[in-house]
Design an enzyme around this catalytic site. Structure first.
Site, PDB file in Angstrom:
ATOM      1  N   GLU A   9     -68.210 -23.070  13.859  1.00  0.00           N
ATOM      2  CA  GLU A   9     -69.199 -22.050  14.104  1.00  0.00           C
ATOM      3  C   GLU A   9     -70.194 -22.337  14.892  1.00  0.00           C
ATOM      4  OE1 GLU A   9     -71.926 -20.468  11.079  1.00  0.00           O
ATOM      5  OE2 GLU A   9     -70.769 -21.775   9.859  1.00  0.00           O
TER       6      GLU A   9
ATOM      7  N   ARG B 195     -80.999 -16.353  12.342  1.00  0.00           N
ATOM      8  CA  ARG B 195     -79.810 -16.642  13.151  1.00  0.00           C
ATOM      9  C   ARG B 195     -78.877 -15.472  13.382  1.00  0.00           C
ATOM     10  NH1 ARG B 195     -76.125 -20.616  10.418  1.00  0.00           N
ATOM     11  NH2 ARG B 195     -75.026 -20.528  12.049  1.00  0.00           N
TER      12      ARG B 195
ATOM     13  N   HIS C  51     -71.355 -11.255  10.228  1.00  0.00           N
ATOM     14  CA  HIS C  51     -71.140 -12.352   9.452  1.00  0.00           C
ATOM     15  C   HIS C  51     -70.018 -12.693   8.454  1.00  0.00           C
ATOM     16  CE1 HIS C  51     -73.450 -15.418   6.502  1.00  0.00           C
ATOM     17  NE2 HIS C  51     -73.883 -15.370   7.725  1.00  0.00           N
TER      18      HIS C  51
ATOM     19  N   ARG D 108     -71.604 -14.445  15.183  1.00  0.00           N
ATOM     20  CA  ARG D 108     -71.026 -15.913  15.345  1.00  0.00           C
ATOM     21  C   ARG D 108     -69.754 -15.682  16.357  1.00  0.00           C
ATOM     22  NH1 ARG D 108     -75.004 -15.924  12.790  1.00  0.00           N
ATOM     23  NH2 ARG D 108     -75.368 -16.972  10.770  1.00  0.00           N
TER      24      ARG D 108
END
Length: 136
Positions: free
Chosen positions: A92, A103, A127, A107
């Site tokens: 990831e 963060r 997420h 992703r």
């Protein structure tokens, strides 16, 4: 008068419950329905990614350096939304979220034996609740 107050309270409670149902149901359904019925994932063109996603993808192809400590670590696919593979297959990477102090939720997850030339990469903006396969 007391009866009117009770009626208003019941209506307000019902509206509250309905409001929560409308807010939550698209999120829950989206996570479950992320893979299509044939087992593939909805594609997203590399050019459609946000600028930060394209920058992260370029870093993956260059082999880094990555800005976050968790980048390039093993992604476990616990949600089982990506095709099944052995542990260690997926890695990831964080896609920066402007204005986020951490963060964020975005992703890119890539799979393959060679991190610079992955077999496939997937983008998530929520997420890991859903994924889209990145196509060049």
């Amino acid at each position: 008068m007391l009866k009117a107050v009770a009626t208003r309270a019941r209506r307000a409670g019902l509206l509250c419950v309905l409001g929560v149902a409308f807010v939550v149901s698209p999120v829950v359904g989206h996570a479950r329905n992320s893979p299509s019925t044939d087992g593939s994932l909805t594609p997203i063109a590399l050019a459609e990614l946000p600028p930060q996603g394209r920058a992260t993808y370029a870093l993956i192809r260059e082999g880094g350096p990555f800005p976050y400590e968790k980048d390039a670590t093993v992604f476990g696919n616990r949600e089982r939304l990506l095709p099944a593979q052995q542990r260690g297959y997926y890695r990831e990477y964080t896609v920066r979220t402007p204005g986020s102090r951490n963060r964020g939720a975005r992703r890119i997850v890539c799979g393959g034996k060679q991190p610079r030339t992955p077999d496939a990469c997937y983008y998530t903006s929520d997420h890991y609740a859903s994924f889209r396969k990145i196509v060049e």
